[in-house]
Design a protein around this motif. Structure first.
Motif, mmCIF file in Angstrom:
data_model
loop_
_atom_site.group_PDB
_atom_site.id
_atom_site.type_symbol
_atom_site.label_atom_id
_atom_site.label_comp_id
_atom_site.label_asym_id
_atom_site.label_seq_id
_atom_site.Cartn_x
_atom_site.Cartn_y
_atom_site.Cartn_z
ATOM 1 N N GLY A 49 10.773 2.919 9.378
ATOM 2 C CA GLY A 49 10.224 1.742 10.041
ATOM 3 C C GLY A 49 9.552 2.039 11.354
ATOM 4 O O GLY A 49 9.581 1.204 12.268
ATOM 5 N N ASP A 50 8.935 3.200 11.473
ATOM 6 C CA ASP A 50 8.224 3.548 12.698
ATOM 7 C C ASP A 50 6.974 2.679 12.857
ATOM 8 O O ASP A 50 6.401 2.183 11.891
ATOM 9 C CB ASP A 50 7.801 5.016 12.682
ATOM 10 C CG ASP A 50 9.001 5.961 12.662
ATOM 11 O OD1 ASP A 50 10.036 5.586 13.237
ATOM 12 O OD2 ASP A 50 8.896 7.033 12.053
ATOM 13 N N THR A 51 6.532 2.526 14.104
ATOM 14 C CA THR A 51 5.305 1.792 14.403
ATOM 15 C C THR A 51 4.203 2.780 14.759
ATOM 16 O O THR A 51 4.407 3.686 15.573
ATOM 17 C CB THR A 51 5.516 0.801 15.559
ATOM 18 O OG1 THR A 51 6.471 -0.194 15.160
ATOM 19 C CG2 THR A 51 4.216 0.114 15.941
ATOM 20 N N PHE A 52 3.022 2.598 14.167
ATOM 21 C CA PHE A 52 1.882 3.473 14.414
ATOM 22 C C PHE A 52 0.759 2.673 15.078
ATOM 23 O O PHE A 52 0.395 1.601 14.610
ATOM 24 C CB PHE A 52 1.361 4.062 13.099
ATOM 25 C CG PHE A 52 2.356 4.932 12.381
ATOM 26 C CD1 PHE A 52 2.420 6.295 12.625
ATOM 27 C CD2 PHE A 52 3.239 4.370 11.469
ATOM 28 C CE1 PHE A 52 3.332 7.087 11.955
ATOM 29 C CE2 PHE A 52 4.164 5.165 10.796
ATOM 30 C CZ PHE A 52 4.209 6.527 11.045
ATOM 31 N N GLN A 53 0.231 3.204 16.161
ATOM 32 C CA GLN A 53 -0.921 2.624 16.828
ATOM 33 C C GLN A 53 -2.169 3.403 16.406
ATOM 34 O O GLN A 53 -2.169 4.625 16.397
ATOM 35 C CB GLN A 53 -0.772 2.689 18.354
ATOM 36 C CG GLN A 53 0.469 2.009 18.897
ATOM 37 C CD GLN A 53 0.367 0.505 18.866
ATOM 38 O OE1 GLN A 53 -0.717 -0.060 18.718
ATOM 39 N NE2 GLN A 53 1.502 -0.179 19.004
ATOM 40 N N ALA A 54 -3.220 2.689 16.086
ATOM 41 C CA ALA A 54 -4.451 3.348 15.638
ATOM 42 C C ALA A 54 -5.136 4.063 16.794
ATOM 43 O O ALA A 54 -5.161 3.571 17.930
ATOM 44 C CB ALA A 54 -5.394 2.324 15.023
ATOM 45 N N ASN A 55 -5.690 5.227 16.502
ATOM 46 C CA ASN A 55 -6.462 5.988 17.475
ATOM 47 C C ASN A 55 -7.941 5.638 17.354
ATOM 48 O O ASN A 55 -8.462 5.448 16.258
ATOM 49 C CB ASN A 55 -6.268 7.489 17.247
ATOM 50 C CG ASN A 55 -4.820 7.915 17.382
ATOM 51 O OD1 ASN A 55 -4.128 7.506 18.305
ATOM 52 N ND2 ASN A 55 -4.344 8.722 16.444
ATOM 53 N N PHE A 90 -0.538 9.344 10.443
ATOM 54 C CA PHE A 90 0.666 9.304 9.632
ATOM 55 C C PHE A 90 1.301 10.694 9.532
ATOM 56 O O PHE A 90 0.654 11.700 9.840
ATOM 57 C CB PHE A 90 0.351 8.762 8.239
ATOM 58 C CG PHE A 90 -0.020 7.303 8.223
ATOM 59 C CD1 PHE A 90 0.585 6.407 9.093
ATOM 60 C CD2 PHE A 90 -0.959 6.813 7.317
ATOM 61 C CE1 PHE A 90 0.257 5.065 9.084
ATOM 62 C CE2 PHE A 90 -1.288 5.475 7.296
ATOM 63 C CZ PHE A 90 -0.683 4.603 8.182
ATOM 64 N N PRO A 91 2.579 10.779 9.104
ATOM 65 C CA PRO A 91 3.313 12.056 9.124
ATOM 66 C C PRO A 91 2.635 13.200 8.365
ATOM 67 O O PRO A 91 2.641 14.347 8.823
ATOM 68 C CB PRO A 91 4.658 11.693 8.489
ATOM 69 C CG PRO A 91 4.838 10.249 8.796
ATOM 70 C CD PRO A 91 3.466 9.662 8.728
ATOM 71 N N ILE A 182 1.077 2.260 0.945
ATOM 72 C CA ILE A 182 0.350 3.510 1.139
ATOM 73 C C ILE A 182 0.943 4.597 0.239
ATOM 74 O O ILE A 182 2.155 4.623 -0.020
ATOM 75 C CB ILE A 182 0.405 3.925 2.622
ATOM 76 C CG1 ILE A 182 -0.208 2.806 3.483
ATOM 77 C CG2 ILE A 182 -0.329 5.237 2.865
ATOM 78 C CD1 ILE A 182 0.027 2.954 4.949
ATOM 79 N N ILE A 183 0.082 5.483 -0.237
ATOM 80 C CA ILE A 183 0.503 6.549 -1.142
ATOM 81 C C ILE A 183 1.423 7.510 -0.393
ATOM 82 O O ILE A 183 0.976 8.323 0.420
ATOM 83 C CB ILE A 183 -0.715 7.297 -1.708
ATOM 84 C CG1 ILE A 183 -1.652 6.314 -2.412
ATOM 85 C CG2 ILE A 183 -0.268 8.390 -2.676
ATOM 86 C CD1 ILE A 183 -2.956 6.931 -2.859
ATOM 87 N N VAL A 189 4.006 7.917 4.194
ATOM 88 C CA VAL A 189 4.319 6.526 4.501
ATOM 89 C C VAL A 189 4.259 5.751 3.194
ATOM 90 O O VAL A 189 3.390 5.991 2.361
ATOM 91 C CB VAL A 189 3.313 5.934 5.513
ATOM 92 C CG1 VAL A 189 3.598 4.470 5.754
ATOM 93 C CG2 VAL A 189 3.351 6.705 6.819
ATOM 94 N N ASN A 190 5.173 4.795 3.025
ATOM 95 C CA ASN A 190 5.181 4.005 1.800
ATOM 96 C C ASN A 190 4.777 2.564 2.132
ATOM 97 O O ASN A 190 3.716 2.333 2.655
ATOM 98 C CB ASN A 190 6.548 4.078 1.134
ATOM 99 C CG ASN A 190 6.532 3.627 -0.314
ATOM 100 O OD1 ASN A 190 5.497 3.259 -0.841
ATOM 101 N ND2 ASN A 190 7.684 3.661 -0.946
ATOM 102 N N ARG A 191 5.620 1.601 1.829
ATOM 103 C CA ARG A 191 5.309 0.207 2.140
ATOM 104 C C ARG A 191 5.399 -0.021 3.646
ATOM 105 O O ARG A 191 6.284 0.497 4.319
ATOM 106 C CB ARG A 191 6.240 -0.738 1.395
ATOM 107 C CG ARG A 191 6.053 -0.705 -0.121
ATOM 108 C CD ARG A 191 6.810 -1.843 -0.789
ATOM 109 N NE ARG A 191 6.346 -3.149 -0.355
ATOM 110 C CZ ARG A 191 5.279 -3.768 -0.876
ATOM 111 N NH1 ARG A 191 4.564 -3.178 -1.812
ATOM 112 N NH2 ARG A 191 4.941 -4.964 -0.460
#
Length: 227
Positions: A49-55, A90-91, A182-183, A189-191
């Motif tokens: 459940g991490d949060t990602f900010q767009a670059n 993403f990771p 997401i694949i 990353v998934n849902r």
């Protein structure tokens, strides 16, 4: 509603042109840098459940303008096609969030000194395409905005037939959550929940006047164009 906004824009420009002291029209284009975009993972298996900010990434825009001047004041309708990109880190691999849109701003400005004008105004925005790379829902499509309006604020300077323009384009959409899938095998990353898909941007443009009534004032009738 969209047709009404465009009709009012056309009517306003037509009425203003009758009383304008000077007018010009031409082409414009340049680069833009987008800001915004937030995605939060839905806890699922190994995803926490991490949060990602767009670059931010560099995009491009191009279009046309028509400017009417009344002394130190100006009215400037424009039409611009705009490509916008940001990237989620993403990771496993990054994912590009891409938006293509058509903007029709109606700007009102004021000449503060010499060749320098400041301006602001609303813009009608039509999203042509908006996708998140790796999203398996709706063929990668996402909703980029929930209202067709944005606001523009900027400054420009003229140098003969050319203008340099720097502006801020802020969407007037409200935050709206949407699910993405997401694949996982490719991106790690998934849902996830696309908690904020709104994008604002800074645009740097170079404009070229194909016709300028001020510059053509000393020419014979019918020879106002630069070509």
């Amino acid at each position: 509603m969209n047709k009404c906004l465009l009709s009012l824009l056309f009517l306003f420009s037509s009425l203003a042109s009758v009383h304008a002291q000077e007018y010009s029209f031409g082409l414009k284009g340049g680069i833009n840098r987008a800001m915004g975009g937030e995605l939060t993972g839905i806890p699922n298996g190994g995803f926490n459940g991490d949060t990602f900010q767009a670059n931010s990434k560099i995009g491009f825009h191009g279009g046309v303008f028509f400017e009417l001047r009344f002394g130190k004041f100006l009215v400037r309708p424009e039409a611009m096609y705009n490509t916008i990109e940001t990237e989620f880190d993403f990771p496993t691999r990054p994912s590009v969030y891409a938006v293509d849109k058509l903007s029709i701003p109606l700007l009102v400005g004021y000449n503060i000194f010499g060749p320098v004008d400041i301006y602001a105004g609303p813009a009608y925005t039509n999203i042509i395409n908006s996708t998140l790379e790796g999203n398996e829902l709706n063929n990668s499509e996402v909703v980029a905005q929930n209202t067709p309006l944005s606001a523009h604020l900027g400054v420009k300077a003229g140098f003969g037939r050319f203008e340099l323009d720097l502006r801020y384009d802020r969407t007037l959409s409200s935050e709206e959550e949407q699910d993405v899938d997401i694949i996982n095998s490719q991106y790690g990353v998934n849902r996830a929940n696309f908690s904020d898909s709104r994008l604002n941007q800074i645009l740097l443009s170079l404009s070229f006047k194909l016709f300028d009534s001020k510059a053509s004032g000393g020419r014979r009738s019918g020879r106002g164009c630069y070509f």
